[in-house]
Design an enzyme around this catalytic site. Structure first.
Site, short mmCIF file in Angstrom:
data_model
loop_
_atom_site.label_atom_id
_atom_site.label_comp_id
_atom_site.label_asym_id
_atom_site.label_seq_id
_atom_site.Cartn_x
_atom_site.Cartn_y
_atom_site.Cartn_z
N TRP A 31 0.75 -1.08 0.07
CA TRP A 31 -0.06 0.04 0.07
C TRP A 31 0.82 1.24 0.02
O TRP A 31 1.90 1.39 0.85
CB TRP A 31 -1.09 0.19 1.01
CG TRP A 31 -2.23 -0.47 0.99
CD1 TRP A 31 -2.59 -1.59 0.85
CD2 TRP A 31 -3.52 0.26 0.69
NE1 TRP A 31 -3.94 -1.81 0.60
CE2 TRP A 31 -4.63 -0.48 0.50
CE3 TRP A 31 -3.60 1.78 0.85
CZ2 TRP A 31 -5.87 0.01 0.48
CZ3 TRP A 31 -5.02 2.14 0.56
CH2 TRP A 31 -5.99 1.35 0.21
N SER A 65 -0.28 -2.30 5.48
CA SER A 65 0.37 -2.45 6.78
C SER A 65 -0.14 -3.33 7.96
O SER A 65 0.66 -3.78 8.54
CB SER A 65 0.14 -1.04 7.19
OG SER A 65 1.04 0.03 6.52
N VAL A 90 0.58 4.43 6.35
CA VAL A 90 -1.01 4.69 6.50
C VAL A 90 -1.25 6.09 6.19
O VAL A 90 -0.61 6.94 7.04
CB VAL A 90 -1.54 4.11 7.70
CG1 VAL A 90 -3.15 4.06 7.47
CG2 VAL A 90 -0.79 2.89 7.95
N ASP A 94 -11.36 9.09 5.12
CA ASP A 94 -12.66 9.76 5.42
C ASP A 94 -13.12 8.97 6.64
O ASP A 94 -13.82 9.43 7.59
CB ASP A 94 -13.52 9.86 4.34
CG ASP A 94 -13.15 10.52 3.29
OD1 ASP A 94 -12.14 11.55 3.68
OD2 ASP A 94 -13.65 10.36 2.12
N HIS A 97 -11.19 3.96 9.56
CA HIS A 97 -10.03 2.87 9.42
C HIS A 97 -8.80 3.01 9.74
O HIS A 97 -7.89 2.23 10.23
CB HIS A 97 -10.23 2.71 7.76
CG HIS A 97 -10.07 1.02 7.40
ND1 HIS A 97 -10.97 0.16 7.62
CD2 HIS A 97 -8.98 0.72 6.78
CE1 HIS A 97 -10.32 -0.74 7.19
NE2 HIS A 97 -9.21 -0.53 6.55
C1 DLZ Z 1 -7.68 -0.81 3.73
C2 DLZ Z 1 -6.47 -0.01 3.69
C3 DLZ Z 1 -6.52 1.34 3.72
C4 DLZ Z 1 -7.92 2.10 3.66
N1 DLZ Z 1 -5.53 2.43 3.84
C5 DLZ Z 1 -4.12 1.68 3.79
C6 DLZ Z 1 -3.31 2.64 4.03
O1 DLZ Z 1 -3.20 3.92 3.75
N2 DLZ Z 1 -2.10 1.85 4.34
C7 DLZ Z 1 -1.88 0.80 4.29
O2 DLZ Z 1 -0.91 0.12 4.52
N3 DLZ Z 1 -2.80 -0.17 4.08
C8 DLZ Z 1 -4.12 0.33 3.96
N4 DLZ Z 1 -5.26 -0.54 3.74
C9 DLZ Z 1 -4.77 -1.89 3.93
C10 DLZ Z 1 -4.68 -2.71 5.27
O3 DLZ Z 1 -3.43 -2.44 5.73
C11 DLZ Z 1 -5.08 -4.17 5.16
O4 DLZ Z 1 -3.98 -4.61 3.88
C12 DLZ Z 1 -6.33 -4.47 4.68
O5 DLZ Z 1 -7.36 -4.13 5.60
C13 DLZ Z 1 -6.61 -6.17 4.70
O6 DLZ Z 1 -6.09 -6.73 5.81
#
Ligand code: DLZ
Length: 162
Positions: A31, A65, A90, A94, A97
């Site tokens: 991500w 993450s 991360v 909005d 989460h």
């Molecule tokens: C779902 C999600 C969201 C909305 N945002 C991030 C982010 O900004 N950074 C990140 O590393 N991961 C994000 N994820 C994914 C979650 O970490 C995770 O992979 C999912 O919820 C599945 O377990």
């Protein structure tokens, strides 16, 4: 604490032990890969700068993450690893989460440290905006990957000394 007062890539080179012969595990999240890729690059570059060999740095990738905890746990139990670096980013959206991911990941990584097997270094950027993240992965405020590498070497040396 405020990283806007401190460049993440600034450190006293002489205070870092040699990383020659040390083995490192890095778990990196997909991500926001523009950010996590730059953090990874910084971490690997700095480990090598202090003597770690490319073949002694094991990198695994996880989707997000939240999965860093699982990846770090696997690396912690691999033979001969001296320290693990968990890299993620991360960015607040909005909904709440963001808070759940940050909290779950942080608690999970902290729990691995409590286990006391291998030190796990916290390379999770928790940012309100993409710009804040870019500033911390090689931008205006340095690269948190560098900071994590230095911390990993120091903790690996400490672990070997006790
Ligand atoms: C779902 C999600 C969201 C909305 N945002 C991030 C982010 O900004 N950074 C990140 O590393 N991961 C994000 N994820 C994914 C979650 O970490 C995770 O992979 C999912 O919820 C599945 O377990």
């Amino acid at each position: 604490m405020a990283s806007c007062l401190h460049n993440l890539s600034d450190y006293d080179f002489q205070s870092v032990p040699s990383a020659e012969g040390m083995q490192f595990g890095i778990v990196v999240s997909e991500w926001n890969d523009q950010v996590t890729g730059a953090l990874l690059e910084g971490a690997v570059r700095t480990l090598k700068l202090h003597g770690a060999r490319e073949e002694d740095i094991q990198v695994i990738t996880v989707p997000g993450s939240f999965e860093l905890v699982y990846g770090a746990a696997r690396l912690v139990h691999r033979q001969a690893i001296d320290a693990v670096i968990a890299i993620g980013c991360v960015i607040r959206g909005d909904t709440p989460h963001f808070d759940y991911i940050c909290e779950g990941t942080t608690q999970g990584l902290a729990a691995l440290n409590t286990e006391g097997t291998v030190p796990v270094i916290y390379g999770l950027l928790t940012c309100n905006t993409l710009q804040q993240a870019l500033d911390r992965c090689g931008g205006a405020l340095g690269n948190k990957g560098d900071e994590c590498a230095v911390t990993a070497i120091k903790m690996a040396a400490y672990r070997r000394s006790i």
